[in-house]
Design a protein around this motif. Structure first.
Motif, PDB file in Angstrom:
ATOM      1  N   SER A 195      -0.015  -5.092   3.813  1.00 33.85           N
ATOM      2  CA  SER A 195       0.780  -5.909   4.740  1.00 33.85           C
ATOM      3  C   SER A 195       1.538  -5.038   5.731  1.00 33.85           C
ATOM      4  CB  SER A 195       1.749  -6.800   3.963  1.00 33.85           C
ATOM      5  OG  SER A 195       2.741  -6.033   3.287  1.00 33.85           O
ATOM      6  N   MET A 196       1.995  -3.864   5.289  1.00 33.10           N
ATOM      7  CA  MET A 196       2.660  -2.949   6.215  1.00 33.10           C
ATOM      8  C   MET A 196       1.668  -2.444   7.263  1.00 33.10           C
ATOM      9  SD  MET A 196       5.453  -0.733   4.009  1.00 33.10           S
ATOM     10  CE  MET A 196       4.406  -0.192   2.663  1.00 33.10           C
ATOM     11  N   GLY A 197       0.443  -2.145   6.816  1.00 35.78           N
ATOM     12  CA  GLY A 197      -0.585  -1.710   7.747  1.00 35.78           C
ATOM     13  C   GLY A 197      -0.920  -2.785   8.765  1.00 35.78           C
ATOM     14  N   ASP A 198      -1.004  -4.042   8.293  1.00 35.64           N
ATOM     15  CA  ASP A 198      -1.293  -5.153   9.204  1.00 35.64           C
ATOM     16  C   ASP A 198      -0.224  -5.247  10.300  1.00 35.64           C
ATOM     17  OD1 ASP A 198      -3.546  -5.826   7.795  1.00 35.64           O
ATOM     18  OD2 ASP A 198      -2.578  -7.422   6.635  1.00 35.64           O
ATOM     19  N   LEU A 199       1.038  -5.087   9.922  1.00 36.83           N
ATOM     20  CA  LEU A 199       2.126  -5.169  10.898  1.00 36.83           C
ATOM     21  C   LEU A 199       2.081  -4.022  11.891  1.00 36.83           C
ATOM     22  CD1 LEU A 199       4.956  -6.277   8.459  1.00 36.83           C
ATOM     23  CD2 LEU A 199       4.156  -7.588  10.433  1.00 36.83           C
ATOM     24  N   ALA A 200       1.513  -2.906  11.472  1.00 39.39           N
ATOM     25  CA  ALA A 200       1.375  -1.750  12.372  1.00 39.39           C
ATOM     26  C   ALA A 200       0.048  -1.781  13.124  1.00 39.39           C
ATOM     27  CB  ALA A 200       1.490  -0.446  11.577  1.00 39.39           C
ATOM     28  N   GLY A 201      -0.791  -2.800  12.835  1.00 41.27           N
ATOM     29  CA  GLY A 201      -2.070  -2.918  13.521  1.00 41.27           C
ATOM     30  C   GLY A 201      -3.106  -1.896  13.065  1.00 41.27           C
ATOM     31  N   SER A 203      -5.632  -0.341   9.571  1.00 40.55           N
ATOM     32  CA  SER A 203      -6.168  -0.580   8.233  1.00 40.55           C
ATOM     33  C   SER A 203      -5.294   0.151   7.216  1.00 40.55           C
ATOM     34  CB  SER A 203      -7.607  -0.074   8.136  1.00 40.55           C
ATOM     35  OG  SER A 203      -7.628   1.348   8.212  1.00 40.55           O
ATOM     36  N   ARG A 204      -5.472  -0.184   5.944  1.00 41.20           N
ATOM     37  CA  ARG A 204      -4.658   0.463   4.910  1.00 41.20           C
ATOM     38  C   ARG A 204      -4.821   1.983   4.959  1.00 41.20           C
ATOM     39  NH1 ARG A 204      -3.222  -0.591  -1.126  1.00 41.20           N
ATOM     40  NH2 ARG A 204      -2.923   1.546  -1.848  1.00 41.20           N
ATOM     41  N   SER A 205      -6.060   2.455   5.046  1.00 36.67           N
ATOM     42  CA  SER A 205      -6.288   3.901   5.023  1.00 36.67           C
ATOM     43  C   SER A 205      -5.741   4.567   6.282  1.00 36.67           C
ATOM     44  CB  SER A 205      -7.783   4.200   4.877  1.00 36.67           C
ATOM     45  OG  SER A 205      -8.519   3.636   5.951  1.00 36.67           O
ATOM     46  N   GLN A 206      -5.944   3.950   7.445  1.00 33.80           N
ATOM     47  CA  GLN A 206      -5.407   4.509   8.688  1.00 33.80           C
ATOM     48  C   GLN A 206      -3.878   4.559   8.653  1.00 33.80           C
ATOM     49  OE1 GLN A 206      -7.225   1.665  11.362  1.00 33.80           O
ATOM     50  NE2 GLN A 206      -8.714   3.183  12.110  1.00 33.80           N
ATOM     51  N   PHE A 207      -3.290   3.457   8.186  1.00 34.34           N
ATOM     52  CA  PHE A 207      -1.828   3.378   8.118  1.00 34.34           C
ATOM     53  C   PHE A 207      -1.271   4.437   7.164  1.00 34.34           C
ATOM     54  CE2 PHE A 207       1.876   1.613   5.823  1.00 34.34           C
ATOM     55  CZ  PHE A 207       2.787   1.615   6.865  1.00 34.34           C
ATOM     56  N   SER A 208      -1.865   4.537   5.975  1.00 31.97           N
ATOM     57  CA  SER A 208      -1.361   5.492   4.979  1.00 31.97           C
ATOM     58  C   SER A 208      -1.438   6.920   5.496  1.00 31.97           C
ATOM     59  CB  SER A 208      -2.158   5.361   3.676  1.00 31.97           C
ATOM     60  OG  SER A 208      -1.960   4.090   3.100  1.00 31.97           O
ATOM     61  N   LYS A 209      -2.547   7.257   6.158  1.00 33.05           N
ATOM     62  CA  LYS A 209      -2.693   8.618   6.686  1.00 33.05           C
ATOM     63  C   LYS A 209      -1.685   8.896   7.789  1.00 33.05           C
ATOM     64  CE  LYS A 209      -5.999  11.924   8.603  1.00 33.05           C
ATOM     65  NZ  LYS A 209      -5.003  12.464   9.545  1.00 33.05           N
ATOM     66  N   LYS A 210      -1.551   7.964   8.746  1.00 36.90           N
ATOM     67  CA  LYS A 210      -0.622   8.172   9.853  1.00 36.90           C
ATOM     68  C   LYS A 210       0.808   8.239   9.344  1.00 36.90           C
ATOM     69  CE  LYS A 210       0.587   6.417  14.451  1.00 36.90           C
ATOM     70  NZ  LYS A 210       0.301   5.395  15.491  1.00 36.90           N
ATOM     71  N   PHE A 211       1.134   7.370   8.374  1.00 37.43           N
ATOM     72  CA  PHE A 211       2.491   7.359   7.817  1.00 37.43           C
ATOM     73  C   PHE A 211       2.788   8.679   7.125  1.00 37.43           C
ATOM     74  CE2 PHE A 211       6.043   6.281   5.189  1.00 37.43           C
ATOM     75  CZ  PHE A 211       6.692   5.262   5.861  1.00 37.43           C
ATOM     76  N   LYS A 212       1.844   9.174   6.324  1.00 35.04           N
ATOM     77  CA  LYS A 212       2.042  10.442   5.605  1.00 35.04           C
ATOM     78  C   LYS A 212       2.171  11.603   6.591  1.00 35.04           C
ATOM     79  CE  LYS A 212       2.030  12.983   1.798  1.00 35.04           C
ATOM     80  NZ  LYS A 212       0.797  13.151   1.010  1.00 35.04           N
ATOM     81  N   ASP A 213       1.380  11.573   7.658  1.00 33.40           N
ATOM     82  CA  ASP A 213       1.465  12.640   8.661  1.00 33.40           C
ATOM     83  C   ASP A 213       2.842  12.672   9.332  1.00 33.40           C
ATOM     84  OD1 ASP A 213      -1.131  13.399   8.148  1.00 33.40           O
ATOM     85  OD2 ASP A 213      -1.994  12.331   9.864  1.00 33.40           O
ATOM     86  N   LEU A 214       3.421  11.488   9.568  1.00 31.77           N
ATOM     87  CA  LEU A 214       4.708  11.405  10.273  1.00 31.77           C
ATOM     88  C   LEU A 214       5.903  11.683   9.377  1.00 31.77           C
ATOM     89  CD1 LEU A 214       4.131   8.233  12.488  1.00 31.77           C
ATOM     90  CD2 LEU A 214       4.483  10.557  13.314  1.00 31.77           C
ATOM     91  N   GLY A 216       5.655  12.726   5.781  1.00 31.61           N
ATOM     92  CA  GLY A 216       5.468  13.605   4.633  1.00 31.61           C
ATOM     93  C   GLY A 216       5.494  12.879   3.312  1.00 31.61           C
ATOM     94  N   LYS A 217       5.432  11.557   3.322  1.00 33.41           N
ATOM     95  CA  LYS A 217       5.463  10.780   2.086  1.00 33.41           C
ATOM     96  C   LYS A 217       4.539   9.575   2.221  1.00 33.41           C
ATOM     97  CE  LYS A 217       9.792  10.277   2.727  1.00 33.41           C
ATOM     98  NZ  LYS A 217      11.224   9.994   2.606  1.00 33.41           N
ATOM     99  N   THR A 218       4.176   8.983   1.097  1.00 32.01           N
ATOM    100  CA  THR A 218       3.313   7.806   1.124  1.00 32.01           C
ATOM    101  C   THR A 218       4.136   6.575   1.504  1.00 32.01           C
ATOM    102  OG1 THR A 218       3.710   7.230  -1.184  1.00 32.01           O
ATOM    103  CG2 THR A 218       1.920   8.783  -0.730  1.00 32.01           C
ATOM    104  N   PRO A 219       3.492   5.527   2.029  1.00 33.90           N
ATOM    105  CA  PRO A 219       4.233   4.293   2.332  1.00 33.90           C
ATOM    106  C   PRO A 219       4.927   3.716   1.105  1.00 33.90           C
ATOM    107  CG  PRO A 219       2.094   4.245   3.408  1.00 33.90           C
ATOM    108  CD  PRO A 219       2.093   5.446   2.504  1.00 33.90           C
ATOM    109  N   HIS A 220       4.266   3.792  -0.067  1.00 32.84           N
ATOM    110  CA  HIS A 220       4.875   3.240  -1.282  1.00 32.84           C
ATOM    111  C   HIS A 220       6.165   3.980  -1.636  1.00 32.84           C
ATOM    112  CE1 HIS A 220       5.291   1.445  -5.249  1.00 32.84           C
ATOM    113  NE2 HIS A 220       5.391   2.669  -5.748  1.00 32.84           N
ATOM    114  N   ARG A 221       6.118   5.307  -1.577  1.00 28.88           N
ATOM    115  CA  ARG A 221       7.330   6.082  -1.893  1.00 28.88           C
ATOM    116  C   ARG A 221       8.449   5.745  -0.910  1.00 28.88           C
ATOM    117  NH1 ARG A 221       8.143  12.665  -1.568  1.00 28.88           N
ATOM    118  NH2 ARG A 221      10.399  12.604  -1.819  1.00 28.88           N
ATOM    119  N   TRP A 222       8.106   5.649   0.381  1.00 25.04           N
ATOM    120  CA  TRP A 222       9.117   5.301   1.387  1.00 25.04           C
ATOM    121  C   TRP A 222       9.713   3.938   1.105  1.00 25.04           C
ATOM    122  CZ3 TRP A 222       8.860   1.243   5.013  1.00 25.04           C
ATOM    123  CH2 TRP A 222       9.876   1.243   5.974  1.00 25.04           C
TER     124      TRP A 222
END
Length: 286
Positions: A195-201, A203-214, A216-222
């Motif tokens: 759902s977080m990925g959907d709000l960011a436009g 996919s789950r994998s794209q969102f998780s990678k971009k989030f971790k790159d920005l 340094g942590k996974t979306p779940h940990r954040w």
């Protein structure tokens, strides 16, 4: 005696109580109580470094130009930096200004911090508690100067700590703005990475990678850290543990206790017992 020099031009702000001032060696702490109209604005220039902490869930958009501002509830302003600020909604709130002589600030920072760059950020629960204790001393100084000085120095260290801590920072990508707002407004609800990925436009994998790159942590940990930070604020307000667990989206109080300890290294009870509270304000109960 240290006398801070500050100039301001404000519009839409009105004092609601007398200014309370606490004077310490090479440091002056002011407690302001104000009412702001929607769109209230100001231009500020201080000849000495200062720190500002906003209470009552208030925030201000600040920047070194009239057109580029960052919304914050705590800030560090280097000496001589001209700032413009805007408050978007009508509100009544208090804020604490800590004015410090530059040499005193350099001794506090021990030469390890960059005192030329401003900081605009969100406050942590720990910082809010330190600020509230300082505000109490401004209203009525009941303890020796050394107590207030220690609180002020601790608040300054916490502000700089927040600036370097990923826990307090949010991703600075505009495509995440809607997601962050959704998370903060719906913490008591189940929130998935999808759902977080959907709000960011993304996919789950794209969102998780971009989030971790920005960050340094996974979306779940954040997400868990955001829940814990909100839980700290509710604990400090006197909410019962079960209420806090429900309001921040944990399955139950036991789940909340486990996550809190995993992230902070202590139980909610132990975390609360580090602070002082007025009699009758809080009953600590697991």
């Amino acid at each position: 005696m240290f006398h801070p020099k500050m100039f301001s031009i404000i519009e839409g702000f009105q004092l609601t109580d007398d200014l309370r001032t606490l004077r310490l060696p090479e440091m002056v702490i002011d407690l302001w109580a104000v009412r702001s109209a929607a769109g209230a604005s100001g231009e500020y220039l201080s000849l000495h470094p200062r720190f500002v902490i906003f209470f009552d869930d208030a925030s201000i958009a600040l920047g070194s130009s009239e057109h580029a501002k960052t919304d914050c509830s705590v800030c560090f302003v280097p000496a001589g930096l001209r700032l413009w600020g805007t408050v978007s909604r009508a509100n009544s709130f208090q804020h604490l200004d800590i004015h410090v002589h530059r040499q005193r600030l350099e001794s506090i920072s021990d030469g390890t911090l960059n005192l030329r760059l401003p900081l605009f950020q969100k406050a942590s629960a720990e910082l809010m508690n330190l600020g509230m204790l300082l505000a109490d001393e401004c209203r009525s100084q009941r303890r020796p100067d050394g107590y207030a000085e220690a609180l002020a120095e601790a608040a300054i260290h916490e502000i700089f700590h927040l600036a370097g801590s990923n826990t307090a920072l949010e991703p600075k990508d505009q495509s995440f703005a809607a997601m962050i707002e959704h998370v903060r407004q719906n913490l008591r609800e189940p929130i998935s990475v999808e759902s977080m990925g959907d709000l960011a436009g993304l996919s789950r994998s794209q969102f998780s990678k971009k989030f971790k790159d920005l960050t340094g942590k996974t979306p779940h940990r954040w997400l868990v850290e955001i829940r814990i930070e909100e839980a700290k604020k509710l604990l400090l307000s006197g909410k019962r543990f079960a209420e806090v667990a429900h309001a921040t989206g944990f399955a139950d109080q036991a789940h909340f206790n486990r996550c809190f300890r995993a992230r902070t290294g202590m139980t909610p009870t132990a975390w609360l017992q580090r602070y002082e509270y007025p009699k009758g304000k809080m009953k600590i109960q697991d």
